[in-house]
Each structure stands twice: as structure tokens, then as C-alpha cells.
Design a protein around this motif. Structure first.
Motif, PDB file in Angstrom:
ATOM      1  N   VAL A  34     -25.970 -28.061  -4.187  1.00  0.00           N
ATOM      2  CA  VAL A  34     -26.876 -27.061  -5.058  1.00  0.00           C
ATOM      3  C   VAL A  34     -26.109 -26.597  -6.214  1.00  0.00           C
ATOM      4  O   VAL A  34     -26.547 -26.526  -7.298  1.00  0.00           O
ATOM      5  CB  VAL A  34     -27.364 -25.774  -4.198  1.00  0.00           C
ATOM      6  N   PHE A  35     -24.929 -26.349  -5.896  1.00  0.00           N
ATOM      7  CA  PHE A  35     -23.982 -26.156  -7.181  1.00  0.00           C
ATOM      8  C   PHE A  35     -22.695 -26.652  -6.633  1.00  0.00           C
ATOM      9  O   PHE A  35     -22.248 -26.670  -5.475  1.00  0.00           O
ATOM     10  CB  PHE A  35     -23.766 -24.624  -7.266  1.00  0.00           C
ATOM     11  N   LYS A  36     -21.628 -26.957  -7.537  1.00  0.00           N
ATOM     12  CA  LYS A  36     -20.355 -27.639  -7.252  1.00  0.00           C
ATOM     13  C   LYS A  36     -19.839 -26.614  -6.506  1.00  0.00           C
ATOM     14  O   LYS A  36     -19.771 -25.511  -6.813  1.00  0.00           O
ATOM     15  CB  LYS A  36     -19.626 -27.924  -8.651  1.00  0.00           C
ATOM     16  N   GLY A  37     -19.119 -27.346  -5.439  1.00  0.00           N
ATOM     17  CA  GLY A  37     -18.239 -26.444  -4.474  1.00  0.00           C
ATOM     18  C   GLY A  37     -19.165 -25.955  -3.191  1.00  0.00           C
ATOM     19  O   GLY A  37     -18.856 -25.404  -2.152  1.00  0.00           O
ATOM     20  N   HIS A  38     -20.396 -26.683  -3.149  1.00  0.00           N
ATOM     21  CA  HIS A  38     -21.193 -26.413  -1.780  1.00  0.00           C
ATOM     22  C   HIS A  38     -20.565 -27.113  -0.833  1.00  0.00           C
ATOM     23  O   HIS A  38     -20.537 -28.291  -0.669  1.00  0.00           O
ATOM     24  CB  HIS A  38     -22.561 -27.133  -2.218  1.00  0.00           C
ATOM     25  N   THR A  79     -21.616 -15.903  -2.373  1.00  0.00           N
ATOM     26  CA  THR A  79     -21.989 -17.135  -1.678  1.00  0.00           C
ATOM     27  C   THR A  79     -23.257 -16.964  -0.910  1.00  0.00           C
ATOM     28  O   THR A  79     -23.797 -15.946  -0.724  1.00  0.00           O
ATOM     29  CB  THR A  79     -21.052 -17.803  -0.462  1.00  0.00           C
ATOM     30  N   PHE A  80     -24.060 -17.967  -0.940  1.00  0.00           N
ATOM     31  CA  PHE A  80     -25.240 -17.952  -0.096  1.00  0.00           C
ATOM     32  C   PHE A  80     -24.962 -18.917   1.146  1.00  0.00           C
ATOM     33  O   PHE A  80     -24.494 -20.046   0.790  1.00  0.00           O
ATOM     34  CB  PHE A  80     -26.312 -18.902  -0.985  1.00  0.00           C
ATOM     35  N   VAL A  81     -25.041 -18.327   2.541  1.00  0.00           N
ATOM     36  CA  VAL A  81     -24.902 -18.845   3.562  1.00  0.00           C
ATOM     37  C   VAL A  81     -26.010 -19.177   4.314  1.00  0.00           C
ATOM     38  O   VAL A  81     -26.872 -18.297   4.534  1.00  0.00           O
ATOM     39  CB  VAL A  81     -23.902 -18.435   4.065  1.00  0.00           C
ATOM     40  N   ALA A  82     -26.260 -20.631   4.711  1.00  0.00           N
ATOM     41  CA  ALA A  82     -27.698 -20.694   5.398  1.00  0.00           C
ATOM     42  C   ALA A  82     -27.740 -21.905   6.112  1.00  0.00           C
ATOM     43  O   ALA A  82     -26.750 -22.746   5.920  1.00  0.00           O
ATOM     44  CB  ALA A  82     -28.706 -20.946   4.340  1.00  0.00           C
ATOM     45  N   MET A  83     -28.613 -21.952   7.229  1.00  0.00           N
ATOM     46  CA  MET A  83     -28.725 -23.130   8.101  1.00  0.00           C
ATOM     47  C   MET A  83     -30.095 -23.470   8.276  1.00  0.00           C
ATOM     48  O   MET A  83     -30.919 -22.471   8.221  1.00  0.00           O
ATOM     49  CB  MET A  83     -27.919 -22.937   9.273  1.00  0.00           C
ATOM     50  N   ASN A  84     -30.479 -24.664   8.550  1.00  0.00           N
ATOM     51  CA  ASN A  84     -31.779 -24.833   9.230  1.00  0.00           C
ATOM     52  C   ASN A  84     -31.734 -25.398  10.438  1.00  0.00           C
ATOM     53  O   ASN A  84     -30.539 -25.966  11.228  1.00  0.00           O
ATOM     54  CB  ASN A  84     -32.465 -26.140   8.547  1.00  0.00           C
ATOM     55  N   ASN A  85     -32.662 -24.964  11.693  1.00  0.00           N
ATOM     56  CA  ASN A  85     -32.877 -25.464  12.757  1.00  0.00           C
ATOM     57  C   ASN A  85     -34.064 -26.412  13.010  1.00  0.00           C
ATOM     58  O   ASN A  85     -35.072 -25.694  12.839  1.00  0.00           O
ATOM     59  CB  ASN A  85     -32.928 -24.272  13.730  1.00  0.00           C
ATOM     60  N   ARG A  86     -33.898 -27.591  12.959  1.00  0.00           N
ATOM     61  CA  ARG A  86     -34.838 -28.728  13.105  1.00  0.00           C
ATOM     62  C   ARG A  86     -35.613 -28.853  11.799  1.00  0.00           C
ATOM     63  O   ARG A  86     -35.410 -29.865  11.167  1.00  0.00           O
ATOM     64  CB  ARG A  86     -35.612 -28.488  14.214  1.00  0.00           C
ATOM     65  N   ILE A  87     -36.487 -27.868  11.311  1.00  0.00           N
ATOM     66  CA  ILE A  87     -37.325 -28.144  10.141  1.00  0.00           C
ATOM     67  C   ILE A  87     -36.282 -28.106   9.061  1.00  0.00           C
ATOM     68  O   ILE A  87     -35.525 -27.245   8.922  1.00  0.00           O
ATOM     69  CB  ILE A  87     -38.464 -26.935  10.141  1.00  0.00           C
ATOM     70  N   SER A  88     -36.594 -29.050   8.076  1.00  0.00           N
ATOM     71  CA  SER A  88     -35.807 -29.210   6.961  1.00  0.00           C
ATOM     72  C   SER A  88     -34.217 -29.329   7.348  1.00  0.00           C
ATOM     73  O   SER A  88     -33.423 -29.473   6.456  1.00  0.00           O
ATOM     74  CB  SER A  88     -35.639 -27.821   6.140  1.00  0.00           C
ATOM     75  N   GLN A  89     -33.958 -29.777   8.462  1.00  0.00           N
ATOM     76  CA  GLN A  89     -32.683 -30.037   8.721  1.00  0.00           C
ATOM     77  C   GLN A  89     -32.455 -31.668   8.778  1.00  0.00           C
ATOM     78  O   GLN A  89     -32.882 -32.493   9.381  1.00  0.00           O
ATOM     79  CB  GLN A  89     -32.204 -29.902  10.373  1.00  0.00           C
ATOM     80  N   SER A  90     -31.663 -32.027   7.414  1.00  0.00           N
ATOM     81  CA  SER A  90     -31.799 -33.646   6.873  1.00  0.00           C
ATOM     82  C   SER A  90     -30.873 -34.431   7.940  1.00  0.00           C
ATOM     83  O   SER A  90     -31.105 -35.636   8.064  1.00  0.00           O
ATOM     84  CB  SER A  90     -31.208 -33.601   5.649  1.00  0.00           C
ATOM     85  N   VAL A  91     -29.804 -33.749   8.757  1.00  0.00           N
ATOM     86  CA  VAL A  91     -29.130 -34.509   9.791  1.00  0.00           C
ATOM     87  C   VAL A  91     -29.181 -33.559  10.983  1.00  0.00           C
ATOM     88  O   VAL A  91     -28.982 -32.513  11.080  1.00  0.00           O
ATOM     89  CB  VAL A  91     -27.466 -34.571   9.091  1.00  0.00           C
ATOM     90  N   HIS A  97     -24.627 -24.184   5.429  1.00  0.00           N
ATOM     91  CA  HIS A  97     -24.233 -24.457   3.843  1.00  0.00           C
ATOM     92  C   HIS A  97     -23.551 -23.201   3.523  1.00  0.00           C
ATOM     93  O   HIS A  97     -24.155 -22.086   3.736  1.00  0.00           O
ATOM     94  CB  HIS A  97     -25.625 -24.657   3.412  1.00  0.00           C
ATOM     95  N   VAL A  98     -22.537 -23.618   2.653  1.00  0.00           N
ATOM     96  CA  VAL A  98     -21.829 -22.267   1.999  1.00  0.00           C
ATOM     97  C   VAL A  98     -21.914 -22.770   0.531  1.00  0.00           C
ATOM     98  O   VAL A  98     -21.061 -23.587   0.197  1.00  0.00           O
ATOM     99  CB  VAL A  98     -20.637 -22.100   2.584  1.00  0.00           C
ATOM    100  N   VAL A  99     -22.777 -22.006  -0.333  1.00  0.00           N
ATOM    101  CA  VAL A  99     -22.755 -22.200  -1.450  1.00  0.00           C
ATOM    102  C   VAL A  99     -22.427 -21.229  -2.531  1.00  0.00           C
ATOM    103  O   VAL A  99     -22.663 -20.085  -2.417  1.00  0.00           O
ATOM    104  CB  VAL A  99     -24.432 -22.585  -1.876  1.00  0.00           C
ATOM    105  N   PHE A 111     -36.098 -23.053  -3.750  1.00  0.00           N
ATOM    106  CA  PHE A 111     -36.283 -24.278  -4.647  1.00  0.00           C
ATOM    107  C   PHE A 111     -34.977 -24.447  -5.165  1.00  0.00           C
ATOM    108  O   PHE A 111     -34.889 -24.083  -6.202  1.00  0.00           O
ATOM    109  CB  PHE A 111     -37.597 -23.856  -5.511  1.00  0.00           C
ATOM    110  N   TRP A 112     -34.290 -25.150  -4.270  1.00  0.00           N
ATOM    111  CA  TRP A 112     -32.904 -25.494  -4.827  1.00  0.00           C
ATOM    112  C   TRP A 112     -32.788 -26.510  -5.816  1.00  0.00           C
ATOM    113  O   TRP A 112     -33.140 -27.646  -5.473  1.00  0.00           O
ATOM    114  CB  TRP A 112     -31.981 -25.559  -3.702  1.00  0.00           C
ATOM    115  N   PRO A 113     -32.251 -26.355  -6.775  1.00  0.00           N
ATOM    116  CA  PRO A 113     -32.053 -27.502  -7.771  1.00  0.00           C
ATOM    117  C   PRO A 113     -30.763 -28.122  -7.232  1.00  0.00           C
ATOM    118  O   PRO A 113     -29.950 -27.652  -6.455  1.00  0.00           O
ATOM    119  CB  PRO A 113     -31.488 -26.698  -9.118  1.00  0.00           C
ATOM    120  N   ARG A 114     -30.712 -29.334  -7.528  1.00  0.00           N
ATOM    121  CA  ARG A 114     -29.424 -30.307  -7.053  1.00  0.00           C
ATOM    122  C   ARG A 114     -28.738 -30.430  -8.407  1.00  0.00           C
ATOM    123  O   ARG A 114     -29.259 -31.052  -9.079  1.00  0.00           O
ATOM    124  CB  ARG A 114     -29.790 -31.275  -6.174  1.00  0.00           C
TER     125      ARG A 114
END
Length: 134
Positions: A34-38, A79-91, A97-99, A111-114
Motif C-alpha cells: 500500500v505504501f513502501k515499508g508495508h 501504522t494501519f494494522v489489519a488482516m482478512n479472514n478468508r474473504i479478500s485473503q489473497s493467500v 498487514h502492518v502499513v 480502497f488501497w492504492p498500491r
């Protein structure tokens, strides 16, 4: 045993910009930050979701330390600290995520820019800054 992208990184079979690795978790730069250092913090034990992780304490100690290191190492405002459980979990392997965040950084809702790193050297420099702060 399940094998996924993160299991391969943990096993050293796939390259990653590792920030920290110990008996509980491996932390490395997200390849599409999302931002460098994510940073992604993943448990060594293959579990798919948070509810599958029996002993959350040691894992979240690593997440907490990484949030502080990202702020300190990158001189981020927070920081923004987040996780997904199944839905939107790419792996299908638990990961947090620590952003790094700063005021007016453009992040709005979910709506995260990359972005991308300009080079392997730039990515390694971010990993090194955060690792040094640990």
C-alpha cells in the motif's frame, strides 16, 4: 501439510525481503505494498485464519513489535494494522498487514492504492530500516 506462497517463503524456498524471522513468525515486505515499508507478519505454523491459531499471544507480540518498528524505522506518523479472514485473503495463510501511515497520505477507507519499489535495493533498504528498529 499445506503449502502456499507464505510457507515457501518461511521455508526459504521463495525469495522475500525478510525483516524478522524467529520461531513464531516471519515478517517480510509485501510485494504489492500500500505504501513502501508495508510488512506482512505470518506465523511459521500453517494456519489459514485467526480462529485456527491456538496461541495468539506470541504471534501478536511480533505484530505489536513490528508496528512499533515500522513507525520508528520509517519515521511514520503511525501504522494501519489489519488482516482478512478468508474473504479478500489473497493467500490462504494467516497474515497481518502492518502499513506505515502519515497524515494526508491518501489512504481512504479500504480502497488501497498500491505502489512498487523502484528496485531490489530500494526494497531491501526499507526492510533494513524496519529491522534495525527491532
Amino acid at each position: 501439510m499445506s503449502t502456499d506462497l507464505f510457507c515457501e517463503i518461511i521455508a526459504g524456498e521463495r525469495p522475500a525481503y525478510v525483516v524478522r524471522s524467529d520461531e513464531v513468525a516471519v515478517s517480510f515486505l509485501d510485494t504489492r505494498p500500500v505504501f513502501k515499508g508495508h510488512v506482512l507478519v505470518v506465523p511459521r505454523l500453517h494456519v489459514e485464519t485467526l480462529t485456527d491459531l491456538a496461541d495468539v499471544g506470541p504471534f501478536f507480540e511480533r505484530v505489536r513489535a513490528m508496528a512499533g518498528a515500522v513507525e520508528e524505522g520509517l519515521e511514520a506518523g503511525g501504522t494501519f494494522v489489519a488482516m482478512n479472514n478468508r474473504i479478500s485473503q489473497s493467500v490462504a495463510h494467516l497474515h497481518v498487514h502492518v502499513v506505515p501511515r502519515n497524515k494526508k497520505d491518501g489512504l481512504r477507507g479500504f480502497f488501497w492504492p498500491r505502489t512498487t519499489y523502484a528496485s531490489a535495493e530500494e526494497a531491501q533498504s526499507y526492510a533494513d530500516l524496519i529491522a534495525k528498529a527491532l
